[in-house]
Scaffold this motif. Sequence first.
Motif, PDB file in Angstrom:
ATOM      1  N   GLY A 212       3.856  -2.443 -14.956  1.00 18.08           N
ATOM      2  CA  GLY A 212       3.782  -1.571 -14.284  1.00 18.08           C
ATOM      3  C   GLY A 212       2.761  -1.563 -13.453  1.00 18.08           C
ATOM      4  N   GLY A 213       2.956  -2.066 -11.369  1.00 16.88           N
ATOM      5  CA  GLY A 213       2.007  -2.107 -10.570  1.00 16.88           C
ATOM      6  C   GLY A 213       1.780  -1.072  -9.488  1.00 16.88           C
ATOM      7  N   GLY A 214       1.927  -0.370 -10.289  1.00 16.81           N
ATOM      8  CA  GLY A 214       1.537   1.664  -9.997  1.00 16.81           C
ATOM      9  C   GLY A 214       0.024   1.288  -9.740  1.00 16.81           C
ATOM     10  N   PRO A 215      -0.642   2.820  -8.768  1.00 20.67           N
ATOM     11  CA  PRO A 215      -1.853   1.860  -8.890  1.00 20.67           C
ATOM     12  C   PRO A 215      -2.585   2.145 -10.066  1.00 20.67           C
ATOM     13  N   THR A 216      -2.264   2.124 -11.069  1.00 21.34           N
ATOM     14  CA  THR A 216      -3.154   2.654 -12.308  1.00 21.34           C
ATOM     15  C   THR A 216      -3.173   1.529 -13.267  1.00 21.34           C
ATOM     16  N   LEU A 255       2.251  -1.234  -5.694  1.00 20.27           N
ATOM     17  CA  LEU A 255       1.318  -0.017  -4.959  1.00 20.27           C
ATOM     18  C   LEU A 255       2.374   0.697  -4.117  1.00 20.27           C
ATOM     19  N   PRO A 256       3.960   1.035  -4.466  1.00 23.43           N
ATOM     20  CA  PRO A 256       4.493   1.225  -3.528  1.00 23.43           C
ATOM     21  C   PRO A 256       4.060   2.460  -2.403  1.00 23.43           C
ATOM     22  N   MET A 257       3.301   3.209  -2.632  1.00 23.63           N
ATOM     23  CA  MET A 257       2.984   4.182  -2.131  1.00 23.63           C
ATOM     24  C   MET A 257       2.167   3.860  -1.103  1.00 23.63           C
ATOM     25  N   PHE A 258       1.522   2.463  -0.871  1.00 28.51           N
ATOM     26  CA  PHE A 258       0.952   1.933   0.291  1.00 28.51           C
ATOM     27  C   PHE A 258       0.994   1.621   1.086  1.00 28.51           C
ATOM     28  N   GLY A 442      -4.857  11.342   1.639  1.00 26.47           N
ATOM     29  CA  GLY A 442      -5.008   9.776   1.871  1.00 26.47           C
ATOM     30  C   GLY A 442      -4.478   9.484   0.597  1.00 26.47           C
ATOM     31  N   SER A 443      -4.321   8.116   0.087  1.00 26.31           N
ATOM     32  CA  SER A 443      -4.396   7.663  -1.075  1.00 26.31           C
ATOM     33  C   SER A 443      -5.817   6.557  -1.063  1.00 26.31           C
ATOM     34  N   LEU A 444      -6.194   6.321  -2.223  1.00 27.99           N
ATOM     35  CA  LEU A 444      -7.641   5.146  -2.352  1.00 27.99           C
ATOM     36  C   LEU A 444      -6.688   4.158  -3.812  1.00 27.99           C
TER      37      LEU A 444
END
Length: 508
Positions: A212-216, A255-258, A442-444
């Motif tokens: 899983g390459g999301g932020p977690t 990180l698709p949301m970045f 924002g996203s961090l």
Amino acid sequence: SILRWTWRLTYLSALGGIAYLGYGIYVMRHPNDQPDPDPSKKTLVILGTGWGAVSLLKKLDTENYNVIVVSPRNYFLFTPLLPSCTTGTIEHRSIMEPIRNFLRHKKTAVKFYEAEATKIDYQKRVVYINDDSEIKGDISSTEVPFDMLVVGVGAENATFGIPGVREHGLFLKEVGDAQRIRKRIMDCCETATFKDQDPEEIKRLLHMVVVGGGPTGVEFAGELQDFFNEDLKKWIPDITENFHVTLVEALPNVLPMFSKQLIEYTEKTFKEETITIRTKTMVKNVTDKYIEAESAGPDGKKVLERIPYGLLVWATGNALRPVVKDLMMQIPEQKDSRRGLAVNEYLVVKGTENIWAVGDCAVANYAPTAQVAAQEGAFLARLFNQMAKTEQIEDQLKQLSVEQERAPNKAARDQVFTEIKELQKRLRRVKQMGPFEYSHQGSLAYIGSEKAVADISWLTGNLATGGTLTYFFWRSAYLSMCFSTRNRILVVMDWVKAKVFGRDVSRE
Ligand code: FAD
Ligand code: NAI
């Protein structure tokens, strides 16, 4: 003399700061007596003690309702720093805030039951709860009736039914998960250095796979590589050659949301840190020693490959909790909703009148993040405070119209009339509450080696930034967002401790 005055001023402000902090701590340690909840008031039941529920409780005027909180977790968890607990950069208790301490400071007492809601009967207006902890009394299951209900139970880990994930993988959602991962990392390292271990087996044991390459997944991979670079290879040099972190992602990038620029920056940083990213690779099966993943071969044909692992962390997003699924099945208006409870613009669960949903269990067209959950919770608090005020004014108006009818003369009647006009004006003002609007700050995300990425909403638009400065921004932003002063102090102490003494490599 300027110097002397500067010194005096600094001294005085430091003293003032300490006195203020001391007073804050004193108040925190000595809560006032609380009046009991008034059972004649409407019973508001809140399920969960996560981001959504606690943010609602923070701003809710508990005097207005008979408030009951039900959650299997008697603390709030600051999830953004949970990945740091997997390697001991931060100790888990530093990011936990006991719900009892927090509730004890509310104006009117709030009942808390440490239990899991197993079923919500929305027609009977009852929640069935079950004590799932180790110690059980004679009664461990019962029901809680409600007039109003807020569902803030979050989500569970998605596995997409892939065989073996639950048996062999570790998740990263709760405190227990972080503790298990920390223990497993050390177990893998110690077992890899066991006498006469086979070289292939050493390689397997030291292969840390994150799915899983999301932020977690990204944040955990970064933290793990830091742990290896800064501590593990120093104290256990034997593992240096074989310790390796691999991140597996089904989509073409992490990180698709970045923004694209930050995705590239993250991938470049991971390459430098020697973390392998395997994109377009979908895990299909998990056994105790390897995962089976499908990707496109050089000829474009799909190939299934076995990837051996010692530690497997599964971070592929969210799935519905059973209690939410069950509630959705009871409400015809929810039948087309797949990802959670469909809510309207006031966060009312569609198809109901007295149930609201916040956070990861609600579908309001926003990403399932802490930021969204916290804003939704705060919105509901305002809404409920306003509803109570409205009822109060309406009751006063009813009373005044009776008084007006009974008024002995014109002067008295006129006076009541003026009061009624005034109250009606107030009522109109109070009732003017618009629907929920999410404001994205924002996203961090932390990506390891003291670097972070940030997509921040700026005055003029969006600011995409990555690097060491962003890392300091990430640290200060999360520190300021911590639940309490106690949490902030503990987190800073943990950071200093990890920097000065290194992380603890003992296996608990
Ligand atoms: P939660 O915070 O998960 O709370 C759910 C609550 O419900 C818990 O108290 C739970 O014990 C309780 N509960 C569960 N089942 C029941 C039941 N049956 N009955 C009663 N209570 C129940 N988001 C960001 O915006 N920024 C970040 O940096 C960030 N970092 C994250 C890092 C990690 C490792 C993880 C896992 C998530 C992160 N998130 C982040 C996402 C964020 O944590 C979630 O979106 C947020 O927690 C959702 O809030 P919630 O209130 O819906 O659920
Ligand atoms: P996610 O849903 O963001 O990402 C999961 C990833 O797993 C997806 O990219 C998906 O393509 C991949 N995946 C799914 N199945 C797979 C398979 N079989 N094989 C390989 N890859 C697979 O999940 P995550 O990271 O757990 O985040 C959950 C929510 O919490 C998100 O909304 C996220 O924004 C939020 N969050 C935010 C953080 C932050 O802002 N720093 C940190 C952590 C979570």
